[in-house]
Design an enzyme around this catalytic site. Sequence first.
Site, PDB file in Angstrom:
ATOM      1  CG  PHE A 136      -1.927   1.154   1.144  1.00  8.99           C
ATOM      2  CD1 PHE A 136      -3.035   1.057   0.320  1.00  8.99           C
ATOM      3  CD2 PHE A 136      -1.727   2.332   1.845  1.00  8.99           C
ATOM      4  CE1 PHE A 136      -3.943   2.110   0.211  1.00  8.99           C
ATOM      5  CE2 PHE A 136      -2.624   3.393   1.741  1.00  8.99           C
ATOM      6  CZ  PHE A 136      -3.737   3.268   0.922  1.00  8.99           C
ATOM      7  CG  ASP A 222       5.640   3.697   1.842  1.00  5.70           C
ATOM      8  OD1 ASP A 222       5.623   4.189   2.976  1.00  5.70           O
ATOM      9  OD2 ASP A 222       4.640   3.645   1.095  1.00  5.70           O
ATOM     10  CE  LYS A 251      -0.086   5.024   7.892  1.00  6.77           C
ATOM     11  NZ  LYS A 251      -1.522   5.174   8.080  1.00  6.77           N
TER      12      LYS A 251
HETATM   13  N1  PLP Z   1       2.337   4.174   2.435  1.00 11.78           N
HETATM   14  C1  PLP Z   1       2.071   3.363   3.472  1.00 11.78           C
HETATM   15  C2  PLP Z   1       3.040   2.262   3.809  1.00 11.78           C
HETATM   16  C3  PLP Z   1       0.911   3.538   4.238  1.00 11.78           C
HETATM   17  O1  PLP Z   1       0.659   2.714   5.262  1.00 11.78           O
HETATM   18  C4  PLP Z   1       0.030   4.595   3.898  1.00 11.78           C
HETATM   19  C5  PLP Z   1      -1.214   4.777   4.644  1.00 11.78           C
HETATM   20  O2  PLP Z   1      -1.705   3.887   5.300  1.00 11.78           O
HETATM   21  C6  PLP Z   1       0.343   5.422   2.810  1.00 11.78           C
HETATM   22  C7  PLP Z   1       1.510   5.185   2.100  1.00 11.78           C
HETATM   23  C8  PLP Z   1      -0.554   6.551   2.412  1.00 11.78           C
HETATM   24  O3  PLP Z   1      -0.513   7.563   3.381  1.00 11.78           O
HETATM   25  P1  PLP Z   1      -1.664   8.662   3.415  1.00 11.78           P
HETATM   26  O4  PLP Z   1      -2.945   7.964   3.772  1.00 11.78           O
HETATM   27  O5  PLP Z   1      -1.214   9.642   4.459  1.00 11.78           O
HETATM   28  O6  PLP Z   1      -1.744   9.281   2.062  1.00 11.78           O
END
Ligand code: PLP
Length: 402
Positions: A136, A222, A251
């Site tokens: 994700f 990420d 986050k």
């Molecule tokens: N990358 C990862 C690993 C995530 O867990 C998330 C959100 O859960 C995101 C990207 C996307 O972040 P946002 O919801 O702040 O756009």
Amino acid sequence: MSGVPDRSALMHTYAEPTVTFERGAGSELWDSDGKRYLDFLGGLAVTSLGHSHPAVAAALADQANTLVHVSNLFGNTVGPEVAATIDRLVGGGVDRAGGQVFFTNSGAEANECALKLARKWAGPGRFVVVSTWDAFHGRTLASLSATGQPEKQSAFAPMPEGFDHVDYDDLAALEAACDPANVAAVLLEPIQGEAGVIAPSSDYLGGVRELCTEHGILLMVDEIQTGLGRTGRWFAFQHTGIEPDVVTMAKALGNGFPIGACWARAEVAAAFSPGDHGSTFGGQPLAAAAARATLAVMEAEDVPARAARAGARLRAGLEMLDGVAGVRGAGLLLGAALVHQQAKDVVGAALERGLVVNAPRADTIRLAPSLLVSDDEIDEGLHILAAALSDVAATIPTSAAS
Ligand code: PLP
């Protein structure tokens, strides 16, 4: 319920909530009926210092009374300081890593910055980013394209081109996909969070690093969910000793105030020139003040060490629970694998009993409490979860539970 607002003017992108929260402090939340909950989800790994942390609240109030926003046409005094701190934490918290930061408002935007940077760095023709199935990376069109979940993409086809996916933790598949003629970067979560807290083999990231170096491809990590102390290191990649080219985070960075960041090695960051990328709000004084205060408390409390210690206690307790087959993850990002597929029912039963957790998949409960969670709170959370598991076990025919 009293105090629950009419939600009919909101777009229906989320399931109807069963609880509406009004107040939080530390690891506790209170709903609109005044009922208390123990929060072991932290707003999806966001409130790493707990709710309403006094130092972050004070910094926000102070900055709100001083200067909220000026745009990136002008400088501000807070953002550069936070960028230097992030660079130091990417370097393990001791020395500056020698990289540079672009500030965003969310995780998806941090990845969007990484994706654009990779294309600009690699030059014309080398625009493919390889990521992994089940990953994700966000919901903007480009970050959704990198997200390895076709069911989230199909309604929005066609996806932007230049995204390829391989199985997570499969180095041979990654190698086969990494044609240096057209691949600019590999984008990976060091632990897949939304997929159900899936950690790869211990030598996977090291192998990916070697492969990327060999082919002249960027390794972009990420750390939006795993970063900033959550797994027991400042960043989860630091468990492996590798050095990534790009690290994205969000986050926990503002402990709930929206701010994200894309860090890149200086030589990679140098691919961007003025005008290549931007954000009206990115790195504005208010968001940066939240991040500055959050990072200062994180360093003072040594949150990676706290997450490692509290995580060991939580993991050991989870492993003892009836109905838990095993525990995945690191530090305070844990996935309890259940012996059945009723994780959503367990989440509902836990909520009913006053514990907030979630189910990223049918057989897994995710726990991401505050990194400042106390031993007593961990024990209380385990006690409630045990009761919730037993509530649900009582509803499952014996043959289905095994
Ligand atoms: N990358 C990862 C690993 C995530 O867990 C998330 C959100 O859960 C995101 C990207 C996307 O972040 P946002 O919801 O702040 O756009």
